[in-house]
Design an enzyme around this catalytic site. Structure first.
Site, short mmCIF file in Angstrom:
data_model
loop_
_atom_site.label_atom_id
_atom_site.label_comp_id
_atom_site.label_asym_id
_atom_site.label_seq_id
_atom_site.Cartn_x
_atom_site.Cartn_y
_atom_site.Cartn_z
N ASP A 9 0.84 -1.20 0.00
CA ASP A 9 0.00 0.00 0.00
C ASP A 9 0.88 1.25 0.00
O ASP A 9 0.87 2.02 0.96
CB ASP A 9 -0.96 -0.01 1.21
CG ASP A 9 -0.23 -0.02 2.56
OD1 ASP A 9 0.93 -0.49 2.61
OD2 ASP A 9 -0.82 0.45 3.55
N ASP A 14 6.79 1.37 2.10
CA ASP A 14 6.55 0.41 1.01
C ASP A 14 7.45 0.75 -0.18
O ASP A 14 8.00 -0.15 -0.84
CB ASP A 14 5.10 0.46 0.53
CG ASP A 14 4.09 0.18 1.64
OD1 ASP A 14 3.90 1.08 2.49
OD2 ASP A 14 3.50 -0.90 1.63
N ASN A 155 1.25 0.82 17.22
CA ASN A 155 1.68 2.16 16.78
C ASN A 155 0.46 3.02 16.43
O ASN A 155 0.42 4.21 16.73
CB ASN A 155 2.71 2.11 15.66
CG ASN A 155 2.21 1.44 14.40
OD1 ASN A 155 1.12 0.86 14.36
ND2 ASN A 155 3.02 1.48 13.35
N GLU A 161 -0.89 -2.56 15.73
CA GLU A 161 -0.06 -2.07 14.63
C GLU A 161 -0.98 -1.76 13.44
O GLU A 161 -1.98 -2.44 13.24
CB GLU A 161 0.98 -3.15 14.29
CG GLU A 161 1.96 -2.81 13.18
CD GLU A 161 1.38 -2.98 11.79
OE1 GLU A 161 1.74 -2.21 10.90
OE2 GLU A 161 0.54 -3.89 11.62
N HIS A 231 9.68 0.25 8.30
CA HIS A 231 9.12 -1.06 8.66
C HIS A 231 9.15 -2.08 7.51
O HIS A 231 9.64 -3.19 7.66
CB HIS A 231 7.66 -0.90 9.09
CG HIS A 231 7.43 0.14 10.12
ND1 HIS A 231 7.58 -0.09 11.47
CD2 HIS A 231 7.04 1.44 10.01
CE1 HIS A 231 7.30 0.99 12.15
NE2 HIS A 231 6.96 1.95 11.30
#
Ligand code: BDR
Ligand code: CA
Length: 303
Positions: A9, A14, A155, A161, A231
């Site tokens: 996404d 990403d 988060n 998350e 991440h």
């Protein structure tokens, strides 16, 4: 070369993850899901990245616009209104593929059973739909790696998350599907911080730096979740070198009913056989050496 299908996404991290994959993995397809921003934007960003990263005719196939059963949750406060923060890429010339991401996942895995690693770095809606439509994807995938969840904290809120919170029912379906989910959660991704030294190593890489530097800086400035972490790149790095991470078998259940805890990944390490391999520690130095080395290689190709 490891063959991967990436469900994403984009999304700043990403984009950084796709750049890492573009360098050292064979990407057989990119599927998009509504997540950080609306599906139209995540797809437009994936298409722009396909051209910017010179991925040739790797198909980009859009999928679910929203969660299976819930109201949409977005994260423009983290990724900016376009999803890519201050990064401005030339708009894509070539369009997305026809069809739905879930069907693309099914067809691609069916065509090469046991050969393709599925990496999911957004909400798990497309992967869940693929499992529901064709449960044999679980056997056909070589491995499923996700960025999502955590056994220590959230988060988006204290418990959850973002990728899991955005579609907890989908995540629950995916964890219960019968495969081992390789879970790269916040526990490890929040240790991969873009320090000023890392940022310096992203400079001077030709036009690739035009993506890397503003992306990493924007994420660094805006992120309120403990630091400028990238991440999603951890999930791709794990596909490249699983020894970067210590992982432990566990049983992961996704909370779908809690008033305050929906989207929490309840992780039980007391089992010897579970439904997941949960990353507990990331070798941060080796992670950045791998990531920067891969970006340098890609930069030489892109010019
Ligand atoms: C995850 O949520 C998204 O905002 C990021 O792209 C990443 O996939 C981190 O919680
Ligand atoms: Ca993401």
């Amino acid at each position: 070369m490891t063959r991967v299908l990436i469900d994403c996404d984009p999304g700043i991290d990403d984009a950084l993850a796709l750049a890492l994959a573009a360098s050292r993995l064979e990407i057989v397809g990119i599927t998009t899901v509504g997540g950080n921003v609306d599906l139209s934007l995540t797809t437009a960003n994936a298409l722009a990245l396909r051209e910017f990263l010179d991925l040739g005719d790797v198909p980009v196939t859009p999928g679910a616009a929203g969660a299976l059963m819930r109201k949409t949750v977005r994260a423009p406060h983290v990724h900016g209104d376009t999803g890519l923060g201050d990064v401005v890429l030339p708009p894509a010339v070539r369009p997305a593929s026809q069809g739905h991401a879930a069907d693309f996942i099914i067809e691609t895995l069916a065509a090469s059973p046991g050969e393709i690693t599925l990496i999911a770095i957004g909400p798990l809606t497309n992967v869940a739909l693929a499992v529901l439509r064709e449960p044999r994807v679980v056997e056909w995938a070589k491995q499923l790696i996700i960025m999502g969840g955590s056994f220590t904290r959230g988060n988006h809120n204290p418990a959850a998350e973002f990728n899991i919170l955005a579609d907890p029912e989908a995540a629950s379906i995916v964890f219960d599907a019968g495969w081992q989910v390789h879970m790269m959660g916040l526990d490890v991704t929040l240790t991969a911080l873009v320090t000023s030294e890392v940022l310096d190593r992203m400079r001077g890489l030709g036009r690739l730096s035009d993506l890397l530097v503003p992306a990493a800086q924007y994420y660094g400035v805006i992120s309120a979740d403990g630091g400028p972490a990238i991440h999603d790149a951890v999930a791709v790095a794990y596909a490249l070198d699983p020894t970067l991470v210590t992982s432990v078998p566990a049983r992961v259940d996704v909370e779908t009913k809690g008033a305050y805890t929906s989207g929490m990944t309840v992780t039980d390490f007391r089992v010897s056989q579970g439904n997941a391999q949960v990353a507990t520690v990331l070798d941060v130095k080796r992670f950045w050496d791998l990531v920067i080395g891969a970006y340098e290689e890609l930069a030489r190709r892109l010019g």
